[in-house]
Design an enzyme around this catalytic site. Structure first.
Site, PDB file in Angstrom:
ATOM      1  N   ASP A 260      37.724  66.336  -4.574  1.00 24.10           N
ATOM      2  CA  ASP A 260      38.524  66.455  -3.345  1.00 24.10           C
ATOM      3  C   ASP A 260      38.528  67.939  -2.950  1.00 24.10           C
ATOM      4  O   ASP A 260      38.846  68.789  -3.787  1.00 24.10           O
ATOM      5  CB  ASP A 260      39.938  65.949  -3.687  1.00 24.10           C
ATOM      6  CG  ASP A 260      40.954  66.080  -2.567  1.00 24.10           C
ATOM      7  OD1 ASP A 260      40.570  66.415  -1.444  1.00 24.10           O
ATOM      8  OD2 ASP A 260      42.148  65.828  -2.844  1.00 24.10           O
TER       9      ASP A 260
ATOM     10  N   GLU B   8      40.895  73.996  -0.547  1.00 24.12           N
ATOM     11  CA  GLU B   8      41.072  73.111  -1.702  1.00 24.12           C
ATOM     12  C   GLU B   8      39.784  72.961  -2.498  1.00 24.12           C
ATOM     13  O   GLU B   8      38.692  72.918  -1.930  1.00 24.12           O
ATOM     14  CB  GLU B   8      41.511  71.706  -1.231  1.00 24.12           C
ATOM     15  CG  GLU B   8      41.693  70.702  -2.369  1.00 24.12           C
ATOM     16  CD  GLU B   8      42.157  69.322  -1.896  1.00 24.12           C
ATOM     17  OE1 GLU B   8      41.952  68.993  -0.710  1.00 24.12           O
ATOM     18  OE2 GLU B   8      42.713  68.567  -2.713  1.00 24.12           O
TER      19      GLU B   8
ATOM     20  N   ASP C 174      39.089  68.204   5.335  1.00 16.61           N
ATOM     21  CA  ASP C 174      39.447  67.827   3.969  1.00 16.61           C
ATOM     22  C   ASP C 174      38.690  66.546   3.650  1.00 16.61           C
ATOM     23  O   ASP C 174      38.861  65.537   4.335  1.00 16.61           O
ATOM     24  CB  ASP C 174      40.965  67.616   3.886  1.00 16.61           C
ATOM     25  CG  ASP C 174      41.451  67.447   2.460  1.00 16.61           C
ATOM     26  OD1 ASP C 174      40.654  67.066   1.582  1.00 16.61           O
ATOM     27  OD2 ASP C 174      42.660  67.685   2.224  1.00 16.61           O
TER      28      ASP C 174
ATOM     29  N   HIS D 116      47.287  68.091  -6.955  1.00 20.48           N
ATOM     30  CA  HIS D 116      47.569  66.859  -7.702  1.00 20.48           C
ATOM     31  C   HIS D 116      46.528  66.613  -8.778  1.00 20.48           C
ATOM     32  O   HIS D 116      45.382  67.041  -8.664  1.00 20.48           O
ATOM     33  CB  HIS D 116      47.575  65.670  -6.736  1.00 20.48           C
ATOM     34  CG  HIS D 116      46.394  65.657  -5.798  1.00 20.48           C
ATOM     35  ND1 HIS D 116      45.281  64.897  -6.024  1.00 20.48           N
ATOM     36  CD2 HIS D 116      46.141  66.359  -4.654  1.00 20.48           C
ATOM     37  CE1 HIS D 116      44.407  65.117  -5.052  1.00 20.48           C
ATOM     38  NE2 HIS D 116      44.890  66.006  -4.208  1.00 20.48           N
TER      39      HIS D 116
ATOM     40  N   GLU E  69      45.373  72.882  -3.893  1.00 19.06           N
ATOM     41  CA  GLU E  69      45.200  73.023  -2.446  1.00 19.06           C
ATOM     42  C   GLU E  69      46.308  73.827  -1.782  1.00 19.06           C
ATOM     43  O   GLU E  69      47.259  73.265  -1.265  1.00 19.06           O
ATOM     44  CB  GLU E  69      45.042  71.662  -1.768  1.00 19.06           C
ATOM     45  CG  GLU E  69      46.010  70.574  -2.168  1.00 19.06           C
ATOM     46  CD  GLU E  69      45.654  69.224  -1.527  1.00 19.06           C
ATOM     47  OE1 GLU E  69      45.423  69.186  -0.315  1.00 19.06           O
ATOM     48  OE2 GLU E  69      45.605  68.237  -2.253  1.00 19.06           O
TER      49      GLU E  69
HETATM   50 MN    MN Z   1      43.965  66.809  -2.464  1.00 17.25          MN
HETATM   51 MN    MN Z   2      42.024  66.989  -0.015  1.00 17.88          MN
END
Ligand code: MN
Ligand code: MN
Length: 300
Positions: free
Chosen positions: A97, A284, A86, A158, A190
């Site tokens: 992200d 994600e 990640d 998020h 995610e």
């Molecule tokens: Mn994240």
């Molecule tokens: Mn992440």
């Protein structure tokens, strides 16, 4: 003007993130140290004009998230590991992200890995401005349970704001009944899938930190340290490994970390572990939602 710059920077961050994940996939092999993977990937991001938006997370098997190698970390990748990489890139605070899961030289957890990937692909089909966050959660939950697994109920996607990785609004991995709609903005989605009970609990300390404040610090040398941290990482997470790399000669890092933690100036994230030691997969990406929906990992 601001909008155009944001778009350019987000797109560039997306491209670097995509390539950094590709590089990670090549690096994850038996006997390779987690430290080498993290350092190499973070260096790649910096060499290509970005900054890591947070320390690269390498979370293995029942560890769901928030493991980053510490200074002198001796852990290595092993055959059969289910490895979540990640990582994030930011350019002037505009963050992308993203995460992938790799099973090392085995196919035992292929379906578990497909479940979270398929969940994310299915979200892409329904995502647009105005969709309720519970509808996104519903799709994730349905896809993962159809594979015979559970989503992780207490982890979520998020909203992202400039220099803020978790900007208040969470996107659930199940149907939580919320009628909050997706608005224009940047969102990380995610899905996590597990063969365990579907919850994570706090494990040991992660050596990943975030500044809670940079005011009201009376000891001058400590104040200077915090000012330097803020200058370098702003309001984004950073690691003990980074502090040693960036500030080692000037400060007694461990003494300062302890002081700052004790005074609630630094928050240290816990490592998140599946409650029943289930194996965890994660996928994600980050979307920019305006008039349309843009997966920042699939822009060329
Ligand atoms: Mn994240
Ligand atoms: Mn992440």
């Amino acid at each position: 003007m601001i909008c155009r710059e944001m778009n350019t920077e987000l797109k560039k961050a997306g491209k670097i993130t995509k390539n950094a994940l590709r590089l990670s996939k090549r690096l994850v092999n038996p006997e390779v140290s987690l430290l080498e993977i993290a350092d190499t990937v973070e260096q790649y991001i910096m060499d290509h004009g970005g900054y890591p938006a947070f320390p690269v997370n390498i979370s293995i098997n029942d560890v769901a998230a928030h493991y980053t190698p510490d200074v002198n970390d001796k852990n290595i990748i092993q055959e059969g590991d289910v490895v979540k990489i990640d990582l994030g890139t930011h350019i002037n605070g505009w963050i992308v992200d993203a995460a992938i899961t790799i099973e090392v030289n085995d196919n035992k957890y292929k379906e578990l890995i497909n479940a979270s990937k398929d969940a994310l692909d299915s979200v892409k089909k329904i995502l647009k401005k105005g969709v309720y966050i519970s509808e996104i959660g519903k799709v994730i939950e349905e896809v993962i349970t159809n594979y015979g697994f559970k989503p992780i109920y207490n982890l979520s996607g998020h909203k992202i704001n400039r220099y803020i990785l978790h900007a208040g609004m969470n996107i659930p991995n199940y149907n939580n009944g919320s009628l909050i709609p997706i608005l224009e903005g940047i969102y990380a989605i995610e899905p996590f899938a597990t063969n365990g009970v579907g919850y994570v609990k706090d494990g040991s300390a992660s050596t990943i930190y975030i500044l809670q404040r940079n005011t009201g610090i009376r000891i001058p040398s400590l104040k200077k340290f915090v000012d330097n941290i803020f200058k370098r990482y702003k309001t984004l997470p950073f690691s003990r490994r980074w502090l040693y790399r960036d500030f080692n000669e000037k400060y007694n890092i461990d003494l300062y970390i302890n002081l700052l933690k004790k005074n609630n100036i630094l928050y240290e994230y816990p490592i998140l572990v599946e409650k029943s030691k289930g194996i965890v997969s994660q996928w994600e990406t980050t979307f920019h939602i305006n008039g349309g929906v843009h997966d920042l990992l699939s822009i060329d």
